[in-house]
Design an enzyme around this catalytic site. Structure first.
Site, PDB file in Angstrom:
ATOM      1  CB  SER A 213      -0.895   0.012   1.233  1.00 27.53           C
ATOM      2  OG  SER A 213      -0.107   0.358   2.366  1.00 27.53           O
ATOM      3  CE  LYS A 214      -2.770   6.444  -1.505  1.00 26.80           C
ATOM      4  NZ  LYS A 214      -3.949   6.815  -0.855  1.00 26.80           N
ATOM      5  NE  ARG A 215       0.270   0.713   6.023  1.00 24.08           N
ATOM      6  CZ  ARG A 215       0.926  -0.414   6.254  1.00 24.08           C
ATOM      7  NH1 ARG A 215       2.023  -0.402   6.964  1.00 24.08           N
ATOM      8  NH2 ARG A 215       0.496  -1.567   5.771  1.00 24.08           N
ATOM      9  CG  HIS A 216       4.556  -1.194   1.978  1.00 25.90           C
ATOM     10  ND1 HIS A 216       3.225  -1.527   1.942  1.00 25.90           N
ATOM     11  CD2 HIS A 216       5.097  -1.890   3.011  1.00 25.90           C
ATOM     12  CE1 HIS A 216       2.971  -2.395   2.908  1.00 25.90           C
ATOM     13  NE2 HIS A 216       4.076  -2.626   3.574  1.00 25.90           N
ATOM     14  N   GLY A 217       5.494   2.925  -0.011  1.00 30.01           N
ATOM     15  CA  GLY A 217       6.119   3.747  -1.057  1.00 30.01           C
ATOM     16  C   GLY A 217       5.094   3.965  -2.135  1.00 30.01           C
TER      17      GLY A 217
END
Ligand code: GLU
Ligand code: ZN
Length: 506
Positions: free
Chosen positions: A261-265
């Site tokens: 998800s966005k949290r990873h990049g």
């Protein structure tokens, strides 16, 4: 039998890695089997639909260079390929299930459903979903309530008993990757809505009707849909249709084992694009997420992938998305580009960074600047991993670098006076680099510099360093000789003279 596969996104968000991986595997499968790849827009959730996301879908795949054989924008024998244009068809089929007693009308108001949910929560009940309240309403009452104008939805009547075996019902199906799967019907989402009160279908109904009538042979989709599959199998049975082959793709995780998800990049393709990734790198890397091609190599063209792909090569284990690996791929694909391709791919960033001194106005970039920029690609190709890195390394070719501080010019164990002398030596060579006004080759320049260093008994590195700093404005720069060649004698001399002035001023 010709294979027919589909990518069936709901335009409720930007296209992300998971989605394009699904599309890509379907595309590859169609190509590996000589089949057809269909795009179908599942836009039945009107509250979350946004035309921006639909446009993003088309832009993304155009950029990736992945094309469908049939789809809303090109039509085809099974048109329309947009679910909101097929409503009548779903209504007709919901009607068929009602007639057969495989579905029923539910008159529950949203308020009642909400109350059931809240009451269960208060009781800490394990039960979830619909309580099958309307499952046994008799036809007279049903007629009466329809006539009275009550709103209703149509729900699937999930069989709970298996009369043949006198037991509770179980749904079984085979997944090409995961094997035989069985699910107790009592564990399936209880009697889900097929048709909403506004006459629009839900995902389940529309998806099955379309896969059937579009003659989809294989459903390759993300594993998060696995829990819907028993329901779909029941629907196929209710209609008396043959289900397609199911293949639920391995999950894509971040390094921490959580769903990417966005949290990873970056996760949306738009974002990768903005960061300066090449479509080929993204395709090549994404195609490896959960699939092994058995060839001893890393770089595959789309066509090669299309030749080698097979659902048999999919891995059961989740794939881990490795941004570092993707960066490596991007660098590799940058190396493979010609000067012209690379210049044009990186041009938007060159303009954004104001490389040509024309601000954000791309129309003002002159032919001469473009020629220099194109030629300069040779200087940075080996060192750039992202497109914006390219113009970022080339500022000194387009505007005069700020003359660095004196210390920058001084080689190790040397002093300002020697640096001055070394730079003077460099200056003396400039005319020789441009015999008859035209630049010598980089190799010829290198040989001249080497000879000079030998003749003057100075270290080659010491001779080059002040020259590099004077010409590029930095100790770390793209190749010096090529920079000299591209800048030309006149511009080099101006820079050397400013540096000499600085070094001689102490
Ligand atoms: N519309 C669903 C989605 O958004 C399609 C799932 C499927 O492939 O069946 O992913
Ligand atoms: Zn009800």
């Amino acid at each position: 039998m010709i294979t027919r596969v589909r990518y069936a996104p709901s335009p409720t968000g930007l296209q992300h890695i998971g989605g394009i991986r699904t599309a890509l595997f379907n595309w590859l499968f169609a190509h590996s089997t000589g089949g057809k790849f269909v795009l179908r827009l599942e836009d039945t959730d009107r509250t979350r639909y946004d035309p921006v996301f639909e446009q993003n879908l088309y832009d993304t795949f155009k950029w990736l260079g992945i094309y469908w054989d049939e789809g809303p924008d090109i039509e085809g024998p099974y048109a329309p390929y947009v679910q909101s244009q097929r409503t009548m068809m779903y209504q007709k089929h919901a009607g068929e299930l009602l007639e057969k007693g495989q579905a029923y009308r539910c008159f529950c108001s949203p308020e009642r459903l909400e109350k059931v949910r809240a009451d269960r929560e208060a009781e800490k009940s394990q039960e979830t979903g619909y309580d099958r309240h309307c499952r046994n309403i008799d036809s007279e009452e049903c007629e009466r309530r329809i006539k009275a104008g009550e709103n209703f939805t149509v729900r699937l009547k999930i069989p709970l008993n298996d009369p043949e075996n006198n037991s509770s019902a179980i749904t079984r199906f085979n997944d090409k990757l995961l094997g035989d799967i069985e699910w107790k019907n009592s564990d399936i989402n209880p009697d889900p809505v097929l048709l909403k009160s506004d006459g629009f279908p839900t995902y389940h109904l529309a998806n099955i009707v379309d896969d059937h009538f579009m003659e989809i042979t294989h459903v390759l989709r993300a594993q998060e849909w696995l829990s819907s599959t028993p329901l779909h199998v029941i629907l196929y049975k209710a209609f008396g249709w043959e289900p397609p082959v199911f293949c639920h793709l391995p999950m894509v995780m971040g390094q921490d084992g959580k769903k990417l998800s966005k949290r990873h990049g970056a996760a949306s393709v738009d974002e990768f694009r903005r960061q300066g990734y090449l479509a080929e790198a993204l395709i090549n890397y994404t195609a490896l997420l959960g699939c092994s091609y058995e060839e001893e190599k890393d770089i595959y063209t789309k066509e090669e992938l299309g030749k080698f792909f097979s659902p048999d090569k999919l891995n059961k284990a989740p794939a881990v998305f490795d941004y570092k690996k993707l960066e490596w791929y991007n660098g590799q694909y940058i190396r493979m580009k010609s000067n012209e391709e690379l210049a044009s791919l990186s041009l938007p960033w060159a303009i954004e960074q104001g490389l040509f001194g024309t601000g954000k106005d791309s129309d003002k970039t002159t032919e001469k600047e473009m020629e220099l920029y194109t030629a300069a690609m040779d200087l940075v190709r080996e060192r750039a991993n992202y497109l914006p890195d390219i113009p970022a390394k080339l500022g000194y070719l387009f505007s005069e670098p700020v003359v660095p501080a004196v210390e920058e010019f001084i080689p190790k164990k040397s002093d300002q006076k020697s640096a001055y002398a070394l730079l003077q030596m460099g200056k003396d060579m400039i005319p020789a680099f441009f015999p008859d006004g035209k630049a010598a080759t980089d190799e010829e320049i290198e040989n001249m510099v080497k000879e000079k260093a030998e003749k003057e008994s100075v270290k080659l590195g010491d001779l080059l360093m002040p020259l590099r700093v004077a010409i590029t404005g930095s100790r770390v720069s793209p190749p010096l000789f090529a920079s000299i060649r591209l800048l030309g004698a006149e511009r080099c001399l101006v820079r050397i003279n400013s540096a000499l002035k600085l070094l001689g001023s102490a």
